[in-house]
Design a protein around this motif. Structure first.
Motif, short mmCIF file in Angstrom:
data_model
loop_
_atom_site.label_atom_id
_atom_site.label_comp_id
_atom_site.label_asym_id
_atom_site.label_seq_id
_atom_site.Cartn_x
_atom_site.Cartn_y
_atom_site.Cartn_z
N ASP A 24 -7.47 -0.11 -4.21
CA ASP A 24 -7.88 -0.92 -3.12
C ASP A 24 -9.27 -0.19 -2.58
O ASP A 24 -9.50 0.94 -2.84
N ASP A 25 -10.06 -1.07 -2.05
CA ASP A 25 -11.35 -0.46 -1.32
C ASP A 25 -12.23 0.13 -2.45
O ASP A 25 -12.69 1.31 -2.40
N GLU A 52 -17.53 -3.55 2.35
CA GLU A 52 -18.76 -3.21 2.20
C GLU A 52 -19.70 -3.70 1.35
O GLU A 52 -20.85 -3.78 1.34
N GLU A 92 -12.12 -8.55 -1.59
CA GLU A 92 -11.42 -8.59 -0.14
C GLU A 92 -12.51 -8.39 0.99
O GLU A 92 -13.58 -8.23 0.55
N ALA A 127 -15.56 2.58 -2.51
CA ALA A 127 -15.77 3.30 -1.35
C ALA A 127 -14.77 4.52 -1.40
O ALA A 127 -14.07 4.64 -2.27
N GLY A 128 -15.21 5.39 -0.47
CA GLY A 128 -14.07 6.46 -0.17
C GLY A 128 -14.40 7.63 -1.45
O GLY A 128 -15.61 7.74 -1.56
N THR A 160 -5.46 3.36 -1.83
CA THR A 160 -6.70 3.22 -1.48
C THR A 160 -7.74 4.52 -1.82
O THR A 160 -6.97 5.62 -2.00
N GLU A 161 -8.69 4.20 -2.01
CA GLU A 161 -9.87 5.24 -2.19
C GLU A 161 -10.13 6.36 -1.13
O GLU A 161 -10.57 7.14 -1.11
N ASP A 162 -9.72 5.51 0.05
CA ASP A 162 -10.22 6.25 1.37
C ASP A 162 -9.09 7.79 1.37
O ASP A 162 -9.52 8.32 2.17
N ASN A 220 0.80 -1.16 0.16
CA ASN A 220 0.04 -0.10 0.06
C ASN A 220 0.79 1.46 -0.10
O ASN A 220 2.01 1.53 0.86
N LYS A 237 -9.65 -3.90 -6.14
CA LYS A 237 -9.94 -4.94 -4.99
C LYS A 237 -11.25 -4.20 -4.55
O LYS A 237 -11.32 -2.94 -4.23
N ASP A 241 -14.10 -3.23 -2.31
CA ASP A 241 -14.18 -2.86 -0.95
C ASP A 241 -15.34 -4.01 -0.23
O ASP A 241 -16.35 -4.51 -0.73
#
Length: 237
Positions: free
Chosen positions: A134-135, A159, A191, A138-139, A106-108, A71, A155, A157
């Protein structure tokens, strides 16, 4: 670092290990990342890359054919070509093949400049690294980000995965994502899989690569054993 396997569900073999930051005594990622500031972000990102490679090699990844997924923080990369140099030196020093590296963001993390992120992804791809979002779903970004540039991997998310077997909307959304990804030649990883029902629904959608507590929890400074539900084999790192 802790390491969690990403598994090829068709073979039961480990496709890659994701390096997950931990404190010196195993403290969770959130506790460590909470101490990251704009002033130390670059140093933190660089040290995480070094720790991921050195830790994976120490844990025995070279004895496997698995890749290593690291990451990274896009906002910490001022120049992708310059900021990758320590990573390459670490790979060379430990004997880890650079073409087995995956870089995921990550999109976060809010991205102030998506053109900059696009430049990072394209530079890494030209250098022979795989890239991943990643994720996904989301985000701060979703399909709009994928429309702007394409990573090698997305990947999904957790949720969207949670209770997938009991949620028609989730299944329809993921079916659409899988079709889009296939058209763009992007590999999909699901994931956060925790139940056999979620796993069955993922496989029904045609998703081959999986990750989650159902198969293996992250191993602190070690590559954990993988157990596949309903199979006669166990893939051992």
């Amino acid at each position: 670092m802790a390491f969690q396997p990403i598994i090829d569900a068709q073979t039961g073999q480990v496709y890659a290990y994701e390096a997950l930051v931990r404190g010196a005594n195993g403290e969770p990622a959130a506790e460590v990342i909470a101490r990251v500031t704009p002033e130390n972000r670059y140093a933190f990102d660089q040290q995480c890359r070094v720790a991921a490679i050195e830790g994976a090699v120490a844990a025995g990844i070279l004895k496997t054919g698995a890749r290593l997924s690291i990451n990274f923080l896009p906002n910490a990369v001022y120049s992708p070509a310059a900021c990758i140099q320590l990573t390459l030196k670490t790979a060379q020093a430990t004997g880890f093949p650079p073409d087995r590296l995956i870089f995921e963001f990550t999109e976060d993390e809010e991205m102030a400049d998506t053109d900059h992120v696009k430049h990072i992804v394209e530079t890494y791809q030209k250098m022979g690294f795989a890239t991943a979002i990643d994720d996904f779903g989301a985000g701060h970004a979703g399909l709009g980000l994928l429309a702007k540039f394409q990573t090698d991997i997305i990947k999904i998310d957790m949720e969207l995965v949670r209770n997938l077997d009991a949620s028609l909307p989730r299944r329809l959304i993921l079916d659409g994502v899988v079709r889009i990804a296939a058209s763009l030649n992007i590999l999909v990883i699901a994931e956060g899989i925790e139940t056999e029902g979620e796993y069955a629904a993922i496989r029904t959608l045609g998703i081959r690569y999986v990750q989650g507590y159902l198969f293996a929890r992250p191993g602190f400074r070690e590559l954990p054993q993988v157990v596949m539900p309903g199979q006669d084999f166990a893939a051992v790192a």
